[in-house]
Scaffold this active site. Sequence first.
Site, PDB file in Angstrom:
ATOM      1  N   LYS A   1       0.829  -1.216   0.000  1.00  0.00           N
ATOM      2  CA  LYS A   1       0.000   0.000   0.000  1.00  0.00           C
ATOM      3  C   LYS A   1       0.860   1.262   0.000  1.00  0.00           C
ATOM      4  CE  LYS A   1      -3.910  -2.294   2.284  1.00  0.00           C
ATOM      5  NZ  LYS A   1      -4.967  -2.164   3.348  1.00  0.00           N
TER       6      LYS A   1
ATOM      7  N   TYR B   1     -12.594  -1.865  -3.558  1.00  0.00           N
ATOM      8  CA  TYR B   1     -13.079  -2.009  -2.183  1.00  0.00           C
ATOM      9  C   TYR B   1     -14.601  -1.851  -2.092  1.00  0.00           C
ATOM     10  CZ  TYR B   1      -8.382  -2.178  -0.138  1.00  0.00           C
ATOM     11  OH  TYR B   1      -7.106  -2.550   0.239  1.00  0.00           O
TER      12      TYR B   1
ATOM     13  N   ASN C   1      -2.124   0.252   6.621  1.00  0.00           N
ATOM     14  CA  ASN C   1      -1.562  -0.971   7.209  1.00  0.00           C
ATOM     15  C   ASN C   1      -0.680  -1.786   6.258  1.00  0.00           C
ATOM     16  OD1 ASN C   1      -3.596  -1.975   5.627  1.00  0.00           O
ATOM     17  ND2 ASN C   1      -4.790  -2.861   7.301  1.00  0.00           N
TER      18      ASN C   1
ATOM     19  N   HIS D   1      -2.173  -5.480   1.562  1.00  0.00           N
ATOM     20  CA  HIS D   1      -3.462  -6.141   1.397  1.00  0.00           C
ATOM     21  C   HIS D   1      -3.225  -7.628   1.210  1.00  0.00           C
ATOM     22  CE1 HIS D   1      -7.465  -7.095  -0.173  1.00  0.00           C
ATOM     23  NE2 HIS D   1      -6.850  -7.809  -1.107  1.00  0.00           N
TER      24      HIS D   1
ATOM     25  N   GLU E   1      -9.509 -10.403  -7.548  1.00  0.00           N
ATOM     26  CA  GLU E   1      -8.575  -9.292  -7.320  1.00  0.00           C
ATOM     27  C   GLU E   1      -7.351  -9.390  -8.238  1.00  0.00           C
ATOM     28  OE1 GLU E   1      -9.983  -8.740  -2.653  1.00  0.00           O
ATOM     29  OE2 GLU E   1      -7.967  -9.491  -3.068  1.00  0.00           O
TER      30      GLU E   1
HETATM   31  P1  DAT Z   1      -8.084  -6.522   5.810  1.00  0.00           P
HETATM   32  O1  DAT Z   1      -7.308  -5.577   4.936  1.00  0.00           O
HETATM   33  O2  DAT Z   1      -7.269  -7.023   6.965  1.00  0.00           O
HETATM   34  O3  DAT Z   1      -8.739  -7.624   5.022  1.00  0.00           O
HETATM   35  P2  DAT Z   1     -10.724  -5.307   5.954  1.00  0.00           P
HETATM   36  O4  DAT Z   1     -11.045  -6.082   4.721  1.00  0.00           O
HETATM   37  O5  DAT Z   1     -11.654  -5.426   7.115  1.00  0.00           O
HETATM   38  O6  DAT Z   1      -9.256  -5.658   6.486  1.00  0.00           O
HETATM   39  O7  DAT Z   1     -10.625  -3.761   5.615  1.00  0.00           O
HETATM   40  C1  DAT Z   1      -9.999  -3.344   4.415  1.00  0.00           C
HETATM   41  C2  DAT Z   1      -9.112  -2.178   4.712  1.00  0.00           C
HETATM   42  O8  DAT Z   1      -9.905  -1.080   5.180  1.00  0.00           O
HETATM   43  C3  DAT Z   1      -8.084  -2.402   5.814  1.00  0.00           C
HETATM   44  O9  DAT Z   1      -6.911  -3.045   5.356  1.00  0.00           O
HETATM   45  C4  DAT Z   1      -7.815  -1.004   6.278  1.00  0.00           C
HETATM   46  C5  DAT Z   1      -9.166  -0.336   6.146  1.00  0.00           C
HETATM   47  N1  DAT Z   1      -9.871  -0.376   7.426  1.00  0.00           N
HETATM   48  C6  DAT Z   1     -10.464  -1.459   8.004  1.00  0.00           C
HETATM   49  N2  DAT Z   1     -10.993  -1.154   9.190  1.00  0.00           N
HETATM   50  C7  DAT Z   1     -10.736   0.177   9.383  1.00  0.00           C
HETATM   51  C8  DAT Z   1     -11.004   1.108  10.420  1.00  0.00           C
HETATM   52  N3  DAT Z   1     -11.670   0.739  11.527  1.00  0.00           N
HETATM   53  N4  DAT Z   1     -10.564   2.380  10.274  1.00  0.00           N
HETATM   54  C9  DAT Z   1      -9.904   2.765   9.162  1.00  0.00           C
HETATM   55  N5  DAT Z   1      -9.608   1.934   8.149  1.00  0.00           N
HETATM   56  C10 DAT Z   1     -10.017   0.665   8.248  1.00  0.00           C
HETATM   57 MG    MG Z   2     -10.211  -7.590   3.597  1.00  0.00          MG
END
Ligand code: DAT
Ligand code: MG
Length: 138
Positions: free
Chosen positions: A10, A50, A113, A116, A127
């Site tokens: 990212k 997303y 973070n 992905h 994807e």
């Molecule tokens: P992951 O990337 O671990 O699969 P996810 O699919 O729940 O997590 O969410 C996609 C992305 O969205 C994640 O990498 C970072 C962002 N995200 C998730 N929860 C968030 C939050 N509470 N606040 C801000 N960004 C968030």
């Molecule tokens: Mg996810």
Amino acid sequence: MSNRTFTMIKPDAMRNGHAGAILDQIIKAGFRVVALKQTKLSLDRAGEFYAVHKERPFYGELTEFMSSGVIIAAILEKDNAVADFRKLIGATNPAQAEEGTIRKNFATSVGENAVHGSDSDENAKIEGDFFFSGLEQF
Ligand code: DAT
Ligand code: MG
């Protein structure tokens, strides 16, 4: 069951100079690179990628961040790729990620973070195909 997953390095990790170390950790963990490119998502393309999170409160922040700079997109291959890669990257929130995971090592915050990782075989295929044609997947 598929043995492939999809990842992105990212914009935070790209800006912070962690791309090489992250790829090194991925390859040392036994993943083979099937396809890889540096690219940049427009806000619209990030929104499409997303789309499943459209109703979440962080969707605007997420899509703006993901289109804020270059990324590296890659398809990876290994037995049990999806689950093993999720284990390698660690929890979404780096504060909760296990020691030694990529997010623990390199992530900035829950929103920024570092990497992905696909959450299912079906999404890994969708994807990967979002970024790479069939002819680019070796
Ligand atoms: P992951 O990337 O671990 O699969 P996810 O699919 O729940 O997590 O969410 C996609 C992305 O969205 C994640 O990498 C970072 C962002 N995200 C998730 N929860 C968030 C939050 N509470 N606040 C801000 N960004 C968030
Ligand atoms: Mg996810």
